[in-house]
Design a protein around this motif. Structure first.
Motif, PDB file in Angstrom:
ATOM      1  N   UNK A 182       0.826  -1.207   0.000  1.00 42.16           N
ATOM      2  CA  UNK A 182       0.000   0.000   0.000  1.00 42.16           C
ATOM      3  C   UNK A 182       0.861   1.258   0.000  1.00 42.16           C
ATOM      4  N   UNK A 183       1.897   1.267   0.814  1.00 45.30           N
ATOM      5  CA  UNK A 183       2.766   2.426   0.872  1.00 45.30           C
ATOM      6  C   UNK A 183       3.502   2.623  -0.439  1.00 45.30           C
ATOM      7  N   UNK A 184       4.091   1.565  -0.922  1.00 46.19           N
ATOM      8  CA  UNK A 184       4.859   1.641  -2.168  1.00 46.19           C
ATOM      9  C   UNK A 184       3.984   2.106  -3.319  1.00 46.19           C
ATOM     10  N   UNK A 185       2.808   1.498  -3.455  1.00 43.63           N
ATOM     11  CA  UNK A 185       1.912   1.849  -4.554  1.00 43.63           C
ATOM     12  C   UNK A 185       1.437   3.289  -4.441  1.00 43.63           C
ATOM     13  N   UNK A 186       1.087   3.708  -3.229  1.00 44.59           N
ATOM     14  CA  UNK A 186       0.589   5.069  -3.024  1.00 44.59           C
ATOM     15  C   UNK A 186       1.659   6.104  -3.359  1.00 44.59           C
ATOM     16  N   UNK A 187       2.887   5.859  -2.896  1.00 47.16           N
ATOM     17  CA  UNK A 187       3.965   6.815  -3.132  1.00 47.16           C
ATOM     18  C   UNK A 187       4.269   6.927  -4.625  1.00 47.16           C
ATOM     19  N   UNK A 188       4.412   5.798  -5.295  1.00 47.96           N
ATOM     20  CA  UNK A 188       4.778   5.839  -6.705  1.00 47.96           C
ATOM     21  C   UNK A 188       3.670   6.428  -7.567  1.00 47.96           C
ATOM     22  N   UNK A 189       2.431   6.116  -7.257  1.00 48.49           N
ATOM     23  CA  UNK A 189       1.331   6.692  -8.025  1.00 48.49           C
ATOM     24  C   UNK A 189       1.240   8.187  -7.807  1.00 48.49           C
ATOM     25  N   UNK A 190       1.427   8.636  -6.578  1.00 50.26           N
ATOM     26  CA  UNK A 190       1.372  10.061  -6.291  1.00 50.26           C
ATOM     27  C   UNK A 190       2.452  10.811  -7.065  1.00 50.26           C
ATOM     28  N   UNK A 191       3.613  10.180  -7.237  1.00 53.09           N
ATOM     29  CA  UNK A 191       4.721  10.816  -7.933  1.00 53.09           C
ATOM     30  C   UNK A 191       4.642  10.647  -9.443  1.00 53.09           C
ATOM     31  N   UNK A 192       3.672   9.861  -9.898  1.00 50.16           N
ATOM     32  CA  UNK A 192       3.561   9.614 -11.325  1.00 50.16           C
ATOM     33  C   UNK A 192       4.652   8.697 -11.837  1.00 50.16           C
ATOM     34  N   UNK A 193       5.187   7.849 -10.951  1.00 47.49           N
ATOM     35  CA  UNK A 193       6.250   6.911 -11.323  1.00 47.49           C
ATOM     36  C   UNK A 193       5.667   5.517 -11.426  1.00 47.49           C
ATOM     37  N   UNK A 194       6.475   4.594 -11.896  1.00 50.05           N
ATOM     38  CA  UNK A 194       6.019   3.211 -12.032  1.00 50.05           C
ATOM     39  C   UNK A 194       7.150   2.281 -11.650  1.00 50.05           C
ATOM     40  N   UNK A 195       6.774   1.159 -11.043  1.00 53.55           N
ATOM     41  CA  UNK A 195       7.747   0.115 -10.703  1.00 53.55           C
ATOM     42  C   UNK A 195       7.040  -1.214 -10.720  1.00 53.55           C
ATOM     43  N   UNK A 196       7.705  -2.222 -11.215  1.00 52.29           N
ATOM     44  CA  UNK A 196       7.100  -3.544 -11.295  1.00 52.29           C
ATOM     45  C   UNK A 196       6.973  -4.185  -9.933  1.00 52.29           C
ATOM     46  N   UNK A 197       6.096  -5.184  -9.831  1.00 51.42           N
ATOM     47  CA  UNK A 197       5.872  -5.855  -8.553  1.00 51.42           C
ATOM     48  C   UNK A 197       7.120  -6.520  -8.022  1.00 51.42           C
ATOM     49  N   UNK A 198       8.025  -6.920  -8.923  1.00 49.08           N
ATOM     50  CA  UNK A 198       9.217  -7.634  -8.490  1.00 49.08           C
ATOM     51  C   UNK A 198      10.463  -6.751  -8.556  1.00 49.08           C
ATOM     52  N   UNK A 199      10.255  -5.435  -8.471  1.00 53.37           N
ATOM     53  CA  UNK A 199      11.393  -4.519  -8.505  1.00 53.37           C
ATOM     54  C   UNK A 199      12.397  -4.890  -7.424  1.00 53.37           C
TER      55      UNK A 199
END
Length: 216
Positions: A182-199
């Motif tokens: 939840x934290x990871x997804x929220x932060x990256x979406x807020x920043x307009x960034x993307x990262x794969x689930x297995x980053x």
């Protein structure tokens, strides 16, 4: 120029203060309600010496917060915030902070109950916030992050999100993996960034929520 005896007294005072803080961190993380006498004994000094440096237990606890914050900041600096994509650097920073904070779960939980003013709470986060801001600004300058929101606002929200993830995990409403996601997804979406689930920059199973991290 101070006389040798004066310099020696000052050096002794610095050593005793450091010993008291070391003992307080060690003892209070096991016995969060331990008194000044127990801390003095663990530090190898008298109770009067402890009070000479810290007028109250609350003042000592606030100094302990500063000591732990220094450790968290050092861990963040070791995460090499200037290397690689900004999103990866930010995730490394958050994970490094979480790992450092997890060394003192009981102590940080106790400290989080201390009443502090909004200004003190803000100042407590300054060194951590500066590092988060640095990575955000880098990401905005390179186009990795959305630049439509000011960095200071984004820093504030990220710190609040980290605390919220921690609180949800502590309350048993989320598992460590759920809080992390939840934290990871929220932060990256807020920043307009993307990262794969297995980053590899944020391995599965590392709970960035943590226990009241970042000096809280």
């Amino acid at each position: 120029m101070p006389l040798p005896s004066v310099r020696n007294r000052r050096a002794d005072a610095r050593r005793s203060k450091a010993a008291i803080l070391d003992a307080a961190v060690r003892i209070l993380d096991v016995q969060p309600d331990a008194g000044m006498e127990a801390i003095a004994t663990a530090a190898g000094v008298t109770r009067q010496t402890v009070y000479a440096h810290f007028r109250s237990r609350e003042q000592l606890l606030l100094a302990v917060v500063d000591r732990i914050t220094e450790e968290i900041v050092a861990a963040m600096d070791a995460a090499d915030l200037h290397a690689g994509p900004a999103a990866d650097a930010l995730l490394r920073l958050l994970d490094a902070g979480k790992q450092a904070a997890h060394r003192y779960p009981v102590l940080l939980q106790k400290i989080s109950t201390l009443p502090v003013s909004p200004q003190i709470d803000h100042d407590r986060h300054t060194s951590v916030a500066d590092r988060i801001r640095l990575v955000i600004q880098r990401g905005q300058q390179t186009g990795e992050f959305d630049d439509r929101l000011p960095p200071d606002w984004l820093v504030t929200v990220i710190v609040k999100l980290a605390h919220s993830a921690s609180e949800e995990q502590e309350a048993g409403r989320m598992s460590s993996q759920e809080a992390e996601h939840a934290l990871r997804t929220s932060v990256l979406r807020m920043l307009g960034a993307a990262a794969g689930e297995d980053s590899p920059s944020w391995p599965r199973g590392s709970a960035c929520g943590g226990t009241r991290q970042y000096g809280r």
